[in-house]
Design a protein around this motif. Structure first.
Motif, PDB file in Angstrom:
ATOM      1  N   UNK A 107       0.807  -1.216   0.000  1.00 25.95           N
ATOM      2  CA  UNK A 107       0.000   0.000   0.000  1.00 25.95           C
ATOM      3  C   UNK A 107       0.843   1.270   0.000  1.00 25.95           C
ATOM      4  N   UNK A 108       2.112   1.176   0.403  1.00 28.92           N
ATOM      5  CA  UNK A 108       2.897   2.345   0.785  1.00 28.92           C
ATOM      6  C   UNK A 108       2.915   3.431  -0.291  1.00 28.92           C
ATOM      7  N   UNK A 109       3.235   3.037  -1.521  1.00 28.94           N
ATOM      8  CA  UNK A 109       3.348   4.039  -2.577  1.00 28.94           C
ATOM      9  C   UNK A 109       1.991   4.490  -3.117  1.00 28.94           C
ATOM     10  N   UNK A 110       0.907   3.783  -2.710  1.00 26.03           N
ATOM     11  CA  UNK A 110      -0.411   4.106  -3.252  1.00 26.03           C
ATOM     12  C   UNK A 110      -1.248   4.974  -2.325  1.00 26.03           C
ATOM     13  N   UNK A 111      -0.769   5.282  -1.141  1.00 24.87           N
ATOM     14  CA  UNK A 111      -1.577   6.024  -0.171  1.00 24.87           C
ATOM     15  C   UNK A 111      -2.038   7.379  -0.704  1.00 24.87           C
ATOM     16  N   UNK A 112      -1.170   8.232  -1.301  1.00 28.92           N
ATOM     17  CA  UNK A 112      -1.672   9.524  -1.811  1.00 28.92           C
ATOM     18  C   UNK A 112      -2.757   9.373  -2.874  1.00 28.92           C
ATOM     19  N   UNK A 113      -2.598   8.390  -3.772  1.00 22.79           N
ATOM     20  CA  UNK A 113      -3.615   8.178  -4.807  1.00 22.79           C
ATOM     21  C   UNK A 113      -4.928   7.699  -4.189  1.00 22.79           C
ATOM     22  N   UNK A 114      -4.819   6.855  -3.183  1.00 21.87           N
ATOM     23  CA  UNK A 114      -6.017   6.366  -2.498  1.00 21.87           C
ATOM     24  C   UNK A 114      -6.733   7.506  -1.786  1.00 21.87           C
ATOM     25  N   UNK A 115      -5.988   8.370  -1.112  1.00 19.37           N
ATOM     26  CA  UNK A 115      -6.596   9.502  -0.416  1.00 19.37           C
ATOM     27  C   UNK A 115      -7.297  10.447  -1.388  1.00 19.37           C
ATOM     28  N   UNK A 116      -6.671  10.681  -2.531  1.00 23.15           N
ATOM     29  CA  UNK A 116      -7.295  11.561  -3.527  1.00 23.15           C
ATOM     30  C   UNK A 116      -8.576  10.927  -4.074  1.00 23.15           C
ATOM     31  N   UNK A 117      -8.543   9.621  -4.346  1.00 26.36           N
ATOM     32  CA  UNK A 117      -9.747   8.937  -4.828  1.00 26.36           C
ATOM     33  C   UNK A 117     -10.859   8.999  -3.785  1.00 26.36           C
ATOM     34  N   UNK A 118     -10.505   8.852  -2.515  1.00 27.11           N
ATOM     35  CA  UNK A 118     -11.498   8.972  -1.458  1.00 27.11           C
ATOM     36  C   UNK A 118     -12.109  10.369  -1.433  1.00 27.11           C
ATOM     37  N   UNK A 119     -11.276  11.388  -1.610  1.00 29.50           N
ATOM     38  CA  UNK A 119     -11.782  12.765  -1.617  1.00 29.50           C
ATOM     39  C   UNK A 119     -12.783  12.973  -2.755  1.00 29.50           C
ATOM     40  N   UNK A 120     -12.485  12.420  -3.920  1.00 31.13           N
ATOM     41  CA  UNK A 120     -13.401  12.548  -5.065  1.00 31.13           C
ATOM     42  C   UNK A 120     -14.734  11.863  -4.756  1.00 31.13           C
ATOM     43  N   UNK A 121     -14.679  10.672  -4.170  1.00 27.37           N
ATOM     44  CA  UNK A 121     -15.909   9.951  -3.846  1.00 27.37           C
ATOM     45  C   UNK A 121     -16.733  10.692  -2.799  1.00 27.37           C
ATOM     46  N   UNK A 122     -16.066  11.310  -1.827  1.00 23.05           N
ATOM     47  CA  UNK A 122     -16.800  12.067  -0.819  1.00 23.05           C
ATOM     48  C   UNK A 122     -17.441  13.313  -1.418  1.00 23.05           C
ATOM     49  N   UNK A 123     -16.814  13.897  -2.428  1.00 20.27           N
ATOM     50  CA  UNK A 123     -17.351  15.129  -3.004  1.00 20.27           C
ATOM     51  C   UNK A 123     -18.493  14.867  -3.999  1.00 20.27           C
ATOM     52  N   UNK A 124     -18.607  13.648  -4.498  1.00 22.13           N
ATOM     53  CA  UNK A 124     -19.579  13.345  -5.543  1.00 22.13           C
ATOM     54  C   UNK A 124     -21.027  13.675  -5.174  1.00 22.13           C
ATOM     55  N   UNK A 125     -21.529  13.338  -3.960  1.00 24.23           N
ATOM     56  CA  UNK A 125     -22.926  13.699  -3.648  1.00 24.23           C
ATOM     57  C   UNK A 125     -23.204  15.190  -3.763  1.00 24.23           C
ATOM     58  N   UNK A 126     -22.251  16.014  -3.321  1.00 23.79           N
ATOM     59  CA  UNK A 126     -22.467  17.451  -3.444  1.00 23.79           C
ATOM     60  C   UNK A 126     -22.441  17.886  -4.905  1.00 23.79           C
ATOM     61  N   UNK A 127     -21.563  17.302  -5.708  1.00 24.80           N
ATOM     62  CA  UNK A 127     -21.524  17.637  -7.128  1.00 24.80           C
ATOM     63  C   UNK A 127     -22.857  17.298  -7.786  1.00 24.80           C
ATOM     64  N   UNK A 128     -23.424  16.144  -7.433  1.00 20.52           N
ATOM     65  CA  UNK A 128     -24.735  15.758  -7.973  1.00 20.52           C
ATOM     66  C   UNK A 128     -25.810  16.749  -7.539  1.00 20.52           C
ATOM     67  N   UNK A 129     -25.778  17.144  -6.258  1.00 21.19           N
ATOM     68  CA  UNK A 129     -26.790  18.067  -5.763  1.00 21.19           C
ATOM     69  C   UNK A 129     -26.674  19.430  -6.445  1.00 21.19           C
ATOM     70  N   UNK A 130     -25.462  19.933  -6.631  1.00 24.68           N
ATOM     71  CA  UNK A 130     -25.289  21.216  -7.314  1.00 24.68           C
ATOM     72  C   UNK A 130     -25.812  21.134  -8.744  1.00 24.68           C
ATOM     73  N   UNK A 131     -25.621  20.003  -9.384  1.00 19.06           N
ATOM     74  CA  UNK A 131     -26.119  19.822 -10.752  1.00 19.06           C
ATOM     75  C   UNK A 131     -27.640  19.778 -10.758  1.00 19.06           C
ATOM     76  N   UNK A 132     -28.237  19.072  -9.813  1.00 15.48           N
ATOM     77  CA  UNK A 132     -29.693  18.944  -9.764  1.00 15.48           C
ATOM     78  C   UNK A 132     -30.365  20.222  -9.235  1.00 15.48           C
ATOM     79  N   UNK A 133     -29.727  20.876  -8.265  1.00 11.24           N
ATOM     80  CA  UNK A 133     -30.330  22.061  -7.654  1.00 11.24           C
ATOM     81  C   UNK A 133     -30.427  23.214  -8.638  1.00 11.24           C
ATOM     82  N   UNK A 134     -29.425  23.352  -9.505  1.00 12.18           N
ATOM     83  CA  UNK A 134     -29.493  24.323 -10.589  1.00 12.18           C
ATOM     84  C   UNK A 134     -29.515  25.779 -10.156  1.00 12.18           C
ATOM     85  N   UNK A 135     -29.050  26.109  -8.957  1.00 14.48           N
ATOM     86  CA  UNK A 135     -29.016  27.501  -8.514  1.00 14.48           C
ATOM     87  C   UNK A 135     -30.353  28.056  -8.089  1.00 14.48           C
TER      88      UNK A 135
END
Length: 362
Positions: A107-135
């Protein structure tokens, strides 16, 4: 690196459409994960992620590059040995042959990539809501959150807002349920990420926090640090090369993994943070189910949150509208001036009362 970390602050900005749970899941957690990714990634690219004690026959740069790319390992049989007498470090002991059980740390060399992928997955619900909410919320606010404007401008904006609410009454359910879906996706994401991390760390992450507490409370002679088990700071590495006679030579090296000191702190924090976040998000999902099924609860919540609004007006609106209208009013009340919101709600309730009276007369 400091500039990159400064840019992460933008993730923490609170917008009118961000509820507390979406903010915690999508913004705060993503900011923590991205910051950790930047710190670890910078150290890997600029510093020396692996330092190995090598034999003179193998250049240090070659050995460290090999051990970094092909991973290091520790020996479970050496975890309980006495350091300095039986073993050099927990898990670093005589190999006992090629067939001895090994725990490879890939896992050692993959930790930064894993953390970034986790950040993207956590942000996805808000991205969907911003798209659906439409301002929608921002458009309906019309700077009424400031509350400092001329009476003429205030009357015009209140009339526009009231006309929109009246003409689109009972048409906001799908818009509302999309927001609730994003909160449910946040809960599913937290649970899924716990299992993802457990798979990433070979089944040792789900009980990681419990193991840390157990380690702190156990006798010093009998305990094995779970952080060393998952994030060892010293490991072994084997390098093969041809000797001068053409025979394969085996070189055993001891490697220091300095970034694991940071990794263990990050993932101990994430374990407890995911546990707390999952619990809070679960409670919010249960809360959403209750307010969907109980109009009385919607009345109670509006009365508790907006005390300037008369009870009769709230009762009339909840009785004559749907779940989506209640949710839109609640979000508007959170983001516009309280006096203006009170006037809009009272006028909307008055129109609903007049409409009902006209219907009865007809």
């Amino acid at each position: 690196m400091l500039q990159l970390l400064g840019g992460v602050r933008g993730l923490l900005r609170l917008e009118p459409t961000d509820g507390p749970i979406l903010w915690l899941n999508c913004r705060a957690t993503s900011a923590v994960l991205v910051s950790s990714c930047i710190v670890l990634g910078a150290r890997q690219l600029v510093g020396a992620p692996v330092r190995c004690l090598q034999s003179p026959a193998v250049p240090a740069a070659v050995l460290e590059a090999w051990c970094w790319v092909h991973s290091t390992y520790s020996l479970p049989a050496g975890l309980r040995g006495r350091v300095g007498q039986e073993v050099a470090y927990p898990g670093v002991s005589p190999s006992g042959g090629e067939l001895a059980e090994r725990r490879v740390h890939r896992f050692y060399q993959w930790v930064p990539f894993c953390l970034f992928s986790q950040a993207v997955l956590f942000y996805m619900p808000r991205w969907l809501w911003k798209h659906w909410e439409g301002g929608k919320i921002h458009a309906l606010m019309m700077d009424l959150d400031i509350g400092i404007c001329s009476e003429l401008e205030k009357r015009q904006k209140k009339k526009l807002l009231l006309d929109y609410l009246w003409e689109n009454l009972r048409y906001h359910n799908w818009w509302c349920y999309r927001y609730y879906l994003c909160e449910f996706l946040s809960l599913a994401n937290v649970i899924g990420q716990m299992f993802l991390m457990d798979r990433f760390f070979d089944g040792a992450f789900l009980t990681f926090g419990i193991d840390v507490f157990t380690f702190l409370e156990s006798d010093q002679e009998d305990r094995v640090d779970p952080m060393i088990f998952i994030f060892p700071r010293m490991t072994k590495c084997t390098f093969y090369k041809y000797g001068v006679s053409g025979e394969v030579e085996r070189h055993d090296a001891v490697c220091i993994l300095p970034l694991n000191v940071v990794n263990e702190k990050i993932y101990v924090f994430l374990w407890f943070w995911f546990l707390i976040l999952g619990g809070l998000t679960f409670l919010v999902v249960v809360y959403r189910i209750i307010i969907i099924l109980s109009p009385r609860m919607r009345v109670y919540l509006l009365r508790m949150r907006f005390r300037l609004v008369h009870r009769e007006a709230i009762d009339a609106i909840v009785r004559r509208s749907k779940m989506g209208d209640w949710f839109l009013l609640y979000m508007l009340g959170e983001n516009i001036d309280s006096i203006i919101f009170r006037d809009v709600v009272h006028e909307l309730a008055s129109r609903l009362g007049s409409s009902k009276h006209e219907t009865l007369e007809a």
